[in-house]
Design a protein around this motif. Structure first.
Motif, PDB file in Angstrom:
ATOM      1  N   LEU A 168      71.762 -35.036 -16.209  1.00  0.00           N
ATOM      2  CA  LEU A 168      71.722 -33.563 -16.231  1.00  0.00           C
ATOM      3  C   LEU A 168      72.325 -33.006 -17.515  1.00  0.00           C
ATOM      4  O   LEU A 168      71.834 -32.013 -18.058  1.00  0.00           O
ATOM      5  CB  LEU A 168      72.493 -32.992 -15.038  1.00  0.00           C
ATOM      6  CG  LEU A 168      71.783 -32.962 -13.697  1.00  0.00           C
ATOM      7  CD1 LEU A 168      72.665 -32.277 -12.667  1.00  0.00           C
ATOM      8  CD2 LEU A 168      70.445 -32.236 -13.813  1.00  0.00           C
TER       9      LEU A 168
ATOM     10  N   VAL B 274      66.195 -30.520 -10.651  1.00  0.00           N
ATOM     11  CA  VAL B 274      66.583 -29.612 -11.743  1.00  0.00           C
ATOM     12  C   VAL B 274      65.442 -29.517 -12.761  1.00  0.00           C
ATOM     13  O   VAL B 274      65.162 -28.443 -13.302  1.00  0.00           O
ATOM     14  CB  VAL B 274      67.909 -30.056 -12.385  1.00  0.00           C
ATOM     15  CG1 VAL B 274      68.329 -29.083 -13.479  1.00  0.00           C
ATOM     16  CG2 VAL B 274      69.009 -30.175 -11.319  1.00  0.00           C
TER      17      VAL B 274
ATOM     18  N   GLY C 239      75.422 -25.607 -17.908  1.00  0.00           N
ATOM     19  CA  GLY C 239      75.846 -26.245 -16.666  1.00  0.00           C
ATOM     20  C   GLY C 239      77.292 -25.919 -16.339  1.00  0.00           C
ATOM     21  O   GLY C 239      78.064 -25.529 -17.214  1.00  0.00           O
TER      22      GLY C 239
ATOM     23  N   CYS D  72      70.443 -24.303 -10.205  1.00  0.00           N
ATOM     24  CA  CYS D  72      70.020 -25.523  -9.506  1.00  0.00           C
ATOM     25  C   CYS D  72      71.287 -26.253  -9.067  1.00  0.00           C
ATOM     26  O   CYS D  72      72.026 -26.780  -9.912  1.00  0.00           O
ATOM     27  CB  CYS D  72      69.204 -26.406 -10.443  1.00  0.00           C
ATOM     28  SG  CYS D  72      67.747 -25.593 -11.113  1.00  0.00           S
TER      29      CYS D  72
ATOM     30  N   ALA E 170      72.705 -25.275 -14.011  1.00  0.00           N
ATOM     31  CA  ALA E 170      72.703 -26.414 -13.087  1.00  0.00           C
ATOM     32  C   ALA E 170      74.134 -26.856 -12.823  1.00  0.00           C
ATOM     33  O   ALA E 170      75.011 -26.705 -13.674  1.00  0.00           O
ATOM     34  CB  ALA E 170      71.900 -27.569 -13.678  1.00  0.00           C
TER      35      ALA E 170
END
Ligand SMILES: NC(=O)c1ccc[n+]([C@@H]2O[C@H](COP(=O)([O-])OP(=O)(O)OC[C@H]3O[C@@H](n4cnc5c(N)ncnc54)[C@H](O)[C@@H]3O)[C@@H](O)[C@H]2O)c1
Length: 237
Positions: A139, A95, A159, A65, A117
């Motif tokens: 996030l 996300v 991430g 994402c 992400a």
């Protein structure tokens, strides 16, 4: 696009997606992949992206994402609700939709999977506007939280936090490429410019089996901006 190329080079069949086909259709063709248009602020578009991928490729092992916008600048007193909400929709809600629908597909297939992400140094310091900083901090929390949720399913959630990187988004801030390169190299403790391929390499690693016991983490790819740019005077002696 660079991450799509890196994953394809690692043997993945890749589906690229963007709100506009101008950004990805050509790359998708180049790497023998597919392109599907989606507005990731719309849950139905993200659900369709996942189900079409499963129909066309038969499986979904990795979801990245990555969509982003800069969002509104300015003081908190001046930000309009519509601009705040749009930034949160693109940077954070998207996300949530991506992880939710990809996780459902991965759980149904029972083979585990990898959810990734793009966060930012703005998840760790306030470098962007208020909405950007809030979304990227969010996030980091989402990655940790969903990693806990999905670890029993063998689904890893991580991430990549880019620093100041030369992309079309950063070019919105600079006069031209030379000005961007000069400034971006000053925002990098190693004195180099971070290219999209540097970020893609971190994604390719996290998607690979070499990262099989890494979950709930972020790899910061910032040329040392977070840790090394405020050198204590002791190093200057
Ligand atoms: N460039 C940097 O210095 C930097 C630093 C840290 C984090 N990031 C993050 O990296 C990610 C990629 O950004 P980039 O720098 O490559 O910028 P970019 O503008 O090149 O890429 C962002 C892409 O997101 C797409 N997008 C925007 N809204 C969308 C929507 N509603 N639906 C689908 N797609 C949408 C855009 O069309 C664009 O292709 C973003 O999440 C950004 O926040 C960038």
């Amino acid at each position: 696009m660079a991450t799509g190329r890196a994953l394809a080079a690692g043997g993945h069949h890749v589906v690229l997606s963007d709100i506009s086909p101008d950004r990805g259709e050509v790359t998708a063709r180049d790497i023998g992949g597919l392109f599907i248009t989606a507005d990731v602020t719309r849950e139905a578009d993200v659900a369709n992206l996942v189900s079409t991928t499963r129909e066309k490729l038969g499986r979904l092992d990795v979801m990245v994402c990555n969509a982003g916008i800069i969002g509104p600048g300015g003081r908190i007193t001046d930000i309009e609700d519509v601009d705040w909400s749009n930034a949160i929709a693109v940077l954070l809600n998207s996300v949530f939709y991506g992880m939710k629908h990809a996780a459902r597909a991965m759980q149904a297939a029972g083979r585990g999977g990898v959810l990734l992400a793009t966060t930012s140094i703005a998840a760790h310091r306030t470098v962007g506007g208020h909405a950007y900083n809030a979304a990227k901090h969010g996030l980091t929390g989402l990655i940790r939280s969903v990693a806990t949720d999905l670890s029993p399913d063998g689904i890893r959630v991580n991430g990549v936090a880019p620093g100041h990187t030369l992309t079309p988004m950063s070019m919105q801030v600079y006069r031209d490429t030379d000005a961007a390169r000069t400034r971006l190299s000053q925002l990098n403790a190693l004195g180099k410019v971070i290219e999209p391929e540097d970020i893609a390499a971190a994604f390719a690693f996290l998607a690979s089996d070499a990262a099989r016991y890494i979950t709930g983490q972020e790899i910061v790819v910032d040329g040392g901006w977070l840790e090394c740019m405020n050198r204590p005077a002791i190093f200057d002696r």
